[in-house]
Design a protein around this motif. Sequence first.
Motif, PDB file in Angstrom:
ATOM      1  N   MET A   1      40.411  43.224  37.319  1.00  0.00           N
ATOM      2  CA  MET A   1      41.209  44.383  36.898  1.00  0.00           C
ATOM      3  C   MET A   1      42.544  44.378  37.645  1.00  0.00           C
ATOM      4  O   MET A   1      42.587  44.145  38.857  1.00  0.00           O
ATOM      5  CB  MET A   1      40.459  45.682  37.188  1.00  0.00           C
ATOM      6  CG  MET A   1      39.283  45.954  36.273  1.00  0.00           C
ATOM      7  SD  MET A   1      39.730  46.495  34.594  1.00  0.00           S
ATOM      8  CE  MET A   1      40.394  48.139  34.918  1.00  0.00           C
ATOM      9  N   THR A   2      43.628  44.646  36.924  1.00  0.00           N
ATOM     10  CA  THR A   2      44.959  44.666  37.512  1.00  0.00           C
ATOM     11  C   THR A   2      45.675  45.953  37.083  1.00  0.00           C
ATOM     12  O   THR A   2      45.137  46.751  36.309  1.00  0.00           O
ATOM     13  CB  THR A   2      45.778  43.454  37.049  1.00  0.00           C
ATOM     14  OG1 THR A   2      46.098  43.605  35.659  1.00  0.00           O
ATOM     15  CG2 THR A   2      45.008  42.154  37.260  1.00  0.00           C
TER      16      THR A   2
ATOM     17  N   THR B   1      34.102  43.006  36.120  1.00  0.00           N
ATOM     18  CA  THR B   1      34.494  43.412  37.469  1.00  0.00           C
ATOM     19  C   THR B   1      33.310  43.466  38.425  1.00  0.00           C
ATOM     20  O   THR B   1      33.488  43.407  39.640  1.00  0.00           O
ATOM     21  CB  THR B   1      35.186  44.786  37.463  1.00  0.00           C
ATOM     22  OG1 THR B   1      34.279  45.760  36.926  1.00  0.00           O
ATOM     23  CG2 THR B   1      36.451  44.765  36.639  1.00  0.00           C
TER      24      THR B   1
ATOM     25  N   SER C   1      39.019  43.098  41.458  1.00  0.00           N
ATOM     26  CA  SER C   1      40.269  43.779  41.082  1.00  0.00           C
ATOM     27  C   SER C   1      41.348  43.410  42.071  1.00  0.00           C
ATOM     28  O   SER C   1      41.070  42.984  43.196  1.00  0.00           O
ATOM     29  CB  SER C   1      40.069  45.300  41.068  1.00  0.00           C
ATOM     30  OG  SER C   1      39.798  45.769  42.371  1.00  0.00           O
TER      31      SER C   1
END
Length: 563
Positions: A422-423, A479, A498
């Motif tokens: 996740m970004t 994730t 992340s």
Amino acid sequence: MWNFLSNTSIFKSIVCAFLLMQIACAPNNEKNIDAEVVIYGGTSAAIATAVQLARMDKSVIIVCPETHIGGLSSSGLGFTDLGNKEVIGGISKEFYQEVYKHYQNEEAWNWQPREEYGNEGQGTTAIDDELKTMWTFEPHVAEQIFEQFVKEHNITIHRDKWLDREKGVEVENGIIKSISMLDGENYKANIFVDATYEGDLMAAAGVNYHVGREANSVYGEEWNGVQKGIYHHSHNFQQLNISPYVIPGDSTSGVLPRISTAPPGENGSGDKGVQAYNYRLCTTNAEGNVVPFEKPENYDPAQYELLRRVFEGGRYSMFGGGKIPNKKRDVNNVGPFSSDNIGMNYDYPEASYEKRKEILKEHIDYHKGLLYFWGHDESVPERFRTSIKKWGLAKDEFVDNGHWPYQIYVREARRMIGEFVMTDNEILGKKKVLKPIGMGSYAMDSHNVQRYITKEGYVQNEGDLGIEPDAPYQIHLGTILPKQDECKNLLVPAAVSSSHIAFGSIRMEPVFMILGQSAGTLAAMAIDADINIHDVDYTALKEQLLKDDQVLEYNKQLVEASK
């Protein structure tokens, strides 16, 4: 019977059998314990995972270093960081419903009338009374609710058990066979869950992870890495123009304590910095429940010279926090020099247990010294000294730990590099999430990472950000999954995959419980189908998550129409 026992040979046989049984039952340092799922860690994510597994009829054991369960939720973070309440579902929401039920009892209000507290803080949601939630609570109440969950679901917890991080994780062909504690206890399971904030089991199993801030270029982000000149909150020195030197303006006189002399780096570049930790204290001014702030044995007022200069510059905010029931406050960092111990935690994520204890002690000494300084140093205006002396630690909280929180606020440590990272692109809605297992909505909140000297010769903090997403966002299944070629039977609902800045939003306690429930669901379905966790059909997983009241998408119009 006496005639029977008089038969010598029979009597000897009985005695021998009894002794053998006693030897077999005696404790030893190589005890093997089996379950379908073993969870390492005692956080809120761990409890949610275990509850879901128990509801899906799976045998589960929690083994954890903690003696008090619940992580930050039961260790001072009682003024919940929420974002949008509508995307908090499942077991996570159940927890906050139990909080509401607790405070409907008059017996829960020992230090103030319920009417006086009213709807302070985030309060309760305006829905049917049976399903109402409350988002502010005392630490011991959170712990009681977690213990209630454990008892209701007959979950076994082995406490004060520390993973042998050097040689205690047996991995064969990418499958964890067993994990061993420092006391020799060995745990075997089909699936393991690392529910620690630090990601200790994940790391010991050989799964790849990251510590520090990635450069923006790594994932094509905007808000990762060094962020000089971004002053979202008041946690920076801004225009105070304070000298960092012992003799103001004289660089040859030495640098004040707690200021780095290293270059801060270019904006957007990566580093090994970790956002600052502190303790979320539970304080009160309720007469009869106050434990005065104590003077640490090694108190050194010189450590707070920079704070004196902040006062001279006309800034006095140092502590913030939200009201929680019974005349208490969840106290957090506020201002450029406060309870965040900036730059002193970089080694913590990967440090040995012994080194972590040293880091924790330094943080405690710093924090206690800060409180004492605020109440006694003559540089603090008298009105503030007088005010803080009315406050102290709550006598009825953390009663076996000197009324100090059990858990430091590990805002980030290791972060897995899993099947999906996740970004800020996903948080801000720039990229779509195809396999959601839960939702988040809080700002990408990073506390300061470093305190440095500017080119102009002034002190400045860097790393504090608060970037709000336009809408709640979905969190990808990948994730919590390591890459399949690295580990096939491990789930990680806390030290999730992340980037640094994305984790700044995901790391909220309600979200950890959401991800814990989803991890438990995935594990149970894999066991039922006798397949690897990576092979569980997402459509079937989604159906089960929705059945169990997880929220996987948000439609503002539909939500408002349903009210």
